[in-house]
Design an enzyme around this catalytic site. Structure first.
Site, PDB file in Angstrom:
ATOM      1  N   ASN A  48       0.832  -1.195   0.000  1.00  0.00           N
ATOM      2  CA  ASN A  48       0.000   0.000   0.000  1.00  0.00           C
ATOM      3  C   ASN A  48       0.870   1.250   0.000  1.00  0.00           C
ATOM      4  O   ASN A  48       1.653   1.418  -0.941  1.00  0.00           O
ATOM      5  CB  ASN A  48      -1.077  -0.018   1.097  1.00  0.00           C
ATOM      6  CG  ASN A  48      -0.586  -0.206   2.502  1.00  0.00           C
ATOM      7  OD1 ASN A  48      -0.206  -1.304   2.883  1.00  0.00           O
ATOM      8  ND2 ASN A  48      -0.625   0.841   3.311  1.00  0.00           N
ATOM      9  N   ASP A  49       0.791   2.138   0.983  1.00  0.00           N
ATOM     10  CA  ASP A  49       1.413   3.463   0.915  1.00  0.00           C
ATOM     11  C   ASP A  49       2.856   3.425   0.408  1.00  0.00           C
ATOM     12  O   ASP A  49       3.660   2.576   0.824  1.00  0.00           O
ATOM     13  CB  ASP A  49       1.451   4.103   2.301  1.00  0.00           C
ATOM     14  CG  ASP A  49       0.088   4.271   2.922  1.00  0.00           C
ATOM     15  OD1 ASP A  49      -0.923   4.058   2.233  1.00  0.00           O
ATOM     16  OD2 ASP A  49       0.031   4.599   4.121  1.00  0.00           O
TER      17      ASP A  49
END
Length: 478
Positions: free
Chosen positions: A33-34
């Site tokens: 993710n991020d």
């Protein structure tokens, strides 16, 4: 008890699976993710990101790691942060810096990673070999959990440190997200500013509060219209909402809060700009998804990163805005010379894109937006449709809201330039990125192209001049 790794559904070779993006980075296996720290050192670009290499959902948050010599081709390395090793708790988001001036005493060019350890607060690692190996700073955390020294503030969460160098004041600055700080009867999302001379000792300075600024801040200076004498600071949150201002090293003075996002769409989040870029460019990468979750059945990996984009600050009739465009290095991935078409027409019967097809491609189309009597234009990209409406100058598409499980409309204004509207589509196996008028607007969406149709079409409800078309098939980076 830890959940066992989920088995792969696909038996295809890695990076050749049905929905595997071919020129956007994705991990070999597991969840991402991020975007976290991204930096350049010793001839290589480094990308770190939130990851769980053993699961197809995020259960044990690591920092994944990949390197590249050209920002195009990525080689995945072992995680730089693993829970229970470099961190006691989960290793949440953060940033990277390169200490060119040896302020921390580990040597010129030492690399530092700052992250939120869910059990200790804000911690750092350092590397003396340009990011090949990292060592934990023995006096972690550099900022302990919030609230211990200020019980009057009821801070629910404090995370996602963004650290950057301010050359004018000769000190480091950290921007830290807090959710939420109570002020009287209000609870406000807050970005806290800290400063440091040596990356180890931090002093609290200013709070910046705005409800649109949530998680994973990014901060960078940009010259306005290319003028190095007129530099503005851009402050961006995970959702790509941004503001412009002046920054004296300790306090932010907001000059313009556009109230808009740098990039639109349901699938772009938590971007970071590369530290220590050798050519001074501001280049960013984003998580090409959102917490709504993926609807495309990818396996044995989940999620990918946006294609690297270059940011500029330009003046438009509606004000000063940040533009975002693919880095020009993308041309190195083109297969052959591509195809250019001039002076075409689109109508209900004539498709100026006829004969163009590829699984992954870069397509630019210029439309004549003068009064031609045309009301709508429809792009069909291998089954994915985008409709441009002349009445309001808006591009629309339809996507499945992953949280609510229903179809929604995504719409964003395109702001034609004079009599022309330029739309650039980057299409990969599992995503679409759109750049309008050289980056004035951009859009990102996860969409799994099935491969059943490779047809591209452009139709209109009247005779529409199409002055220019450029098409390039893109080769795989794997």
């Amino acid at each position: 008890m830890e959940t066992k790794p989920q088995p792969a559904v696909s038996n295809e070779p890695l990076y050749h699976e049905k929905y595997r993006n071919q020129f956007h980075f994705s991990p070999k296996t597991g969840w991402m993710n991020d975007i976290n720290g991204v930096w350049y050192a010793a001839g290589r670009y480094h990308l770190t990101y939130q990851a769980d290499p053993d699961h197809r959902r995020c259960e044990r948050t690591h920092w994944g790691h990949a390197v590249s010599a050209d920002l195009l081709h990525w080689e995945q390395k072992e995680p730089v942060i693993t829970p229970g090793r470099q961190s006691r708790g989960m290793a949440w988001s953060g940033t990277a810096v390169v200490d060119v001036n040896n302020t921390a005493g580990y040597g010129p060019g030492a690399v530092f990673l700052f992250f939120t350890d869910t059990e200790r607060g804000q911690c750092m690692l350092y590397s003396t070999d340009a990011g090949e190996h990292f060592t934990e700073y023995p006096e972690n955390p550099v900022i302990p959990p919030a609230g211990l020294d200020d019980p009057a503030r009821l801070i629910r969460d404090q995370r996602d440190p963004k650290v950057f160098w301010n050359g004018e004041t000769g000190q480091w600055v950290m921007m830290l997200f807090c959710d939420k700080v109570r002020r009287g009867d209000e609870q406000l999302r807050t970005m806290q500013f800290y400063t440091s001379a040596d990356l180890k000792h931090w002093v609290r300075k200013q709070d910046f509060q705005n409800e649109k600024f949530y998680e994973c801040p990014d901060v960078f200076p940009l010259p306005l219209d290319g003028n190095p004498e007129d530099v503005r600071w851009v402050f961006q949150s995970a959702s790509t909402y941004y503001c412009l201002g002046r920054f004296d090293g300790e306090r932010l003075a907001v000059e313009e809060l556009p109230g808009e996002q740098l990039c639109h769409g349901p699938d772009i989040y938590a971007g970071q700009s590369f530290a220590n870029m050798p050519d001074g460019r501001v280049v960013t990468m984003y998580w090409l998804d959102n917490w709504h979750g993926s609807t495309v059945p990818t396996s044995p990996w989940v999620n990918s990163a946006s294609f690297p984009s270059e940011l500029h600050l330009k003046t438009f009739p509606e004000g000063i805005r940040v533009t975002r465009s693919p880095i020009p290095e993308i041309a190195q991935l083109y297969l052959g010379e591509g195809e250019r078409r001039y002076g075409r027409t689109a109508s209900a019967r004539v498709n100026p894109l006829a004969g163009l097809h590829a699984r992954c491609f870069d397509l630019t189309v210029e439309l004549d937006t003068r009064d031609t009597g045309v009301q709508e234009v429809l792009f069909d990209l291998m089954g994915k449709q985008y409709r441009y409406t002349f009445r309001d100058g808006t591009l629309r598409t339809w996507y499945e809201d992953k949280r609510e499980g229903r179809i929604k409309t995504a719409a964003f204004a395109c702001y034609p330039s004079g009599s022309r509207l330029k739309l650039r589509f980057l299409v990969d196996a599992d995503c679409v990125e759109i750049f309008v008028n050289d980056g004035r607007r951009s859009y990102a969406e996860e969409y799994g192209f099935s491969g059943v149709s490779e047809m591209l079409s452009l139709t209109a409800d009247g005779d529409l001049p199409v002055p220019y078309i450029e098409f390039h098939e893109i080769r795989s980076i794997w």
